[in-house]
Design a protein around this motif. Structure first.
Motif, PDB file in Angstrom:
ATOM      1  N   ARG A  65      78.016 169.515 -78.806  1.00 43.58           N
ATOM      2  CA  ARG A  65      78.587 169.464 -77.459  1.00 43.58           C
ATOM      3  C   ARG A  65      79.383 168.177 -77.248  1.00 43.58           C
ATOM      4  N   ALA A  66      78.875 167.066 -77.762  1.00 40.74           N
ATOM      5  CA  ALA A  66      79.567 165.791 -77.611  1.00 40.74           C
ATOM      6  C   ALA A  66      80.903 165.799 -78.348  1.00 40.74           C
ATOM      7  N   VAL A  67      80.914 166.346 -79.554  1.00 41.91           N
ATOM      8  CA  VAL A  67      82.154 166.393 -80.345  1.00 41.91           C
ATOM      9  C   VAL A  67      83.177 167.303 -79.682  1.00 41.91           C
ATOM     10  N   VAL A  68      82.750 168.503 -79.289  1.00 43.89           N
ATOM     11  CA  VAL A  68      83.677 169.453 -78.652  1.00 43.89           C
ATOM     12  C   VAL A  68      84.125 168.918 -77.290  1.00 43.89           C
ATOM     13  N   GLY A  69      83.225 168.290 -76.554  1.00 43.98           N
ATOM     14  CA  GLY A  69      83.583 167.700 -75.261  1.00 43.98           C
ATOM     15  C   GLY A  69      84.605 166.585 -75.396  1.00 43.98           C
ATOM     16  N   ALA A  70      84.428 165.741 -76.400  1.00 40.31           N
ATOM     17  CA  ALA A  70      85.395 164.658 -76.639  1.00 40.31           C
ATOM     18  C   ALA A  70      86.752 165.225 -77.047  1.00 40.31           C
ATOM     19  N   ALA A  71      86.737 166.281 -77.866  1.00 40.72           N
ATOM     20  CA  ALA A  71      87.995 166.921 -78.264  1.00 40.72           C
ATOM     21  C   ALA A  71      88.688 167.547 -77.052  1.00 40.72           C
ATOM     22  N   ALA A  72      87.919 168.187 -76.178  1.00 48.48           N
ATOM     23  CA  ALA A  72      88.495 168.792 -74.967  1.00 48.48           C
ATOM     24  C   ALA A  72      89.070 167.718 -74.049  1.00 48.48           C
ATOM     25  N   LEU A  73      88.384 166.591 -73.969  1.00 46.11           N
ATOM     26  CA  LEU A  73      88.887 165.486 -73.144  1.00 46.11           C
ATOM     27  C   LEU A  73      90.205 164.953 -73.696  1.00 46.11           C
ATOM     28  N   GLY A  74      90.253 164.767 -74.998  1.00 47.07           N
ATOM     29  CA  GLY A  74      91.497 164.311 -75.623  1.00 47.07           C
ATOM     30  C   GLY A  74      92.627 165.306 -75.441  1.00 47.07           C
ATOM     31  N   TRP A  75      92.308 166.580 -75.634  1.00 45.17           N
ATOM     32  CA  TRP A  75      93.326 167.614 -75.479  1.00 45.17           C
ATOM     33  C   TRP A  75      93.814 167.705 -74.031  1.00 45.17           C
ATOM     34  N   ALA A  76      92.933 167.430 -73.075  1.00 40.93           N
ATOM     35  CA  ALA A  76      93.338 167.438 -71.662  1.00 40.93           C
ATOM     36  C   ALA A  76      94.391 166.375 -71.394  1.00 40.93           C
ATOM     37  N   PHE A  77      94.224 165.199 -72.007  1.00 41.18           N
ATOM     38  CA  PHE A  77      95.208 164.144 -71.800  1.00 41.18           C
ATOM     39  C   PHE A  77      96.509 164.431 -72.527  1.00 41.18           C
ATOM     40  N   VAL A  78      96.427 165.099 -73.678  1.00 39.86           N
ATOM     41  CA  VAL A  78      97.643 165.489 -74.395  1.00 39.86           C
ATOM     42  C   VAL A  78      98.405 166.547 -73.610  1.00 39.86           C
ATOM     43  N   THR A  79      97.674 167.499 -73.049  1.00 39.75           N
ATOM     44  CA  THR A  79      98.283 168.583 -72.276  1.00 39.75           C
ATOM     45  C   THR A  79      98.832 168.077 -70.948  1.00 39.75           C
ATOM     46  N   GLY A  80      98.169 167.101 -70.380  1.00 45.71           N
ATOM     47  CA  GLY A  80      98.546 166.587 -69.064  1.00 45.71           C
ATOM     48  C   GLY A  80      97.470 166.961 -68.068  1.00 45.71           C
ATOM     49  N   VAL A  81      96.790 165.962 -67.548  1.00 46.10           N
ATOM     50  CA  VAL A  81      95.640 166.231 -66.682  1.00 46.10           C
ATOM     51  C   VAL A  81      96.011 166.856 -65.347  1.00 46.10           C
ATOM     52  N   THR A  82      97.281 166.845 -64.989  1.00 47.33           N
ATOM     53  CA  THR A  82      97.673 167.448 -63.718  1.00 47.33           C
ATOM     54  C   THR A  82      98.061 168.913 -63.865  1.00 47.33           C
ATOM     55  N   SER A  83      98.158 169.392 -65.107  1.00 44.98           N
ATOM     56  CA  SER A  83      98.481 170.810 -65.308  1.00 44.98           C
ATOM     57  C   SER A  83      97.208 171.649 -65.174  1.00 44.98           C
ATOM     58  N   GLY A  84      97.363 172.922 -65.034  1.00 46.96           N
ATOM     59  CA  GLY A  84      96.223 173.823 -64.909  1.00 46.96           C
ATOM     60  C   GLY A  84      95.339 173.791 -66.148  1.00 46.96           C
ATOM     61  N   ALA A  85      95.971 173.824 -67.314  1.00 48.80           N
ATOM     62  CA  ALA A  85      95.211 173.783 -68.565  1.00 48.80           C
ATOM     63  C   ALA A  85      94.502 172.440 -68.714  1.00 48.80           C
ATOM     64  N   GLY A  86      95.148 171.374 -68.323  1.00 45.96           N
ATOM     65  CA  GLY A  86      94.548 170.048 -68.405  1.00 45.96           C
ATOM     66  C   GLY A  86      93.330 169.919 -67.507  1.00 45.96           C
TER      67      GLY A  86
END
Length: 75
Positions: free
Chosen positions: A13-34
């Motif tokens: 969970r920690a690894v996948v959560g960290a990856a999701a957090l990183g991907w959110a910043f790559v995608t843009g935290v203000t977008s729907g996917a982010g």
């Protein structure tokens, strides 16, 4: 609140959560996917930190060794 998330489950969970957090910043935290990725990351990192998953409790699942009967107690 009893722990129902085991060590391996918490690490995953920690690894996948960290990856999701990183991907959110790559995608843009203000977008729907982010924003969706931020929510997923928060849930995964939170449940990894405390060792408790409410969904597991509702489903009666436990990956923690604390809930298993030891062999000496079963005799």
């Amino acid at each position: 609140m009893n722990r129902n998330v085991g060590t391996v489950d918490r690490a995953a969970r920690a690894v996948v959560g960290a990856a999701a957090l990183g991907w959110a910043f790559v995608t843009g935290v203000t977008s729907g996917a982010g924003l969706a990725l931020l929510v997923v990351a928060a849930v995964l990192l939170g449940t990894a930190a405390v060792g408790f998953c409410p969904l597991y409790r509702l489903l009666g699942i436990s990956t923690s060794n604390r809930h298993q009967v030891s062999r000496s107690a079963a005799r």
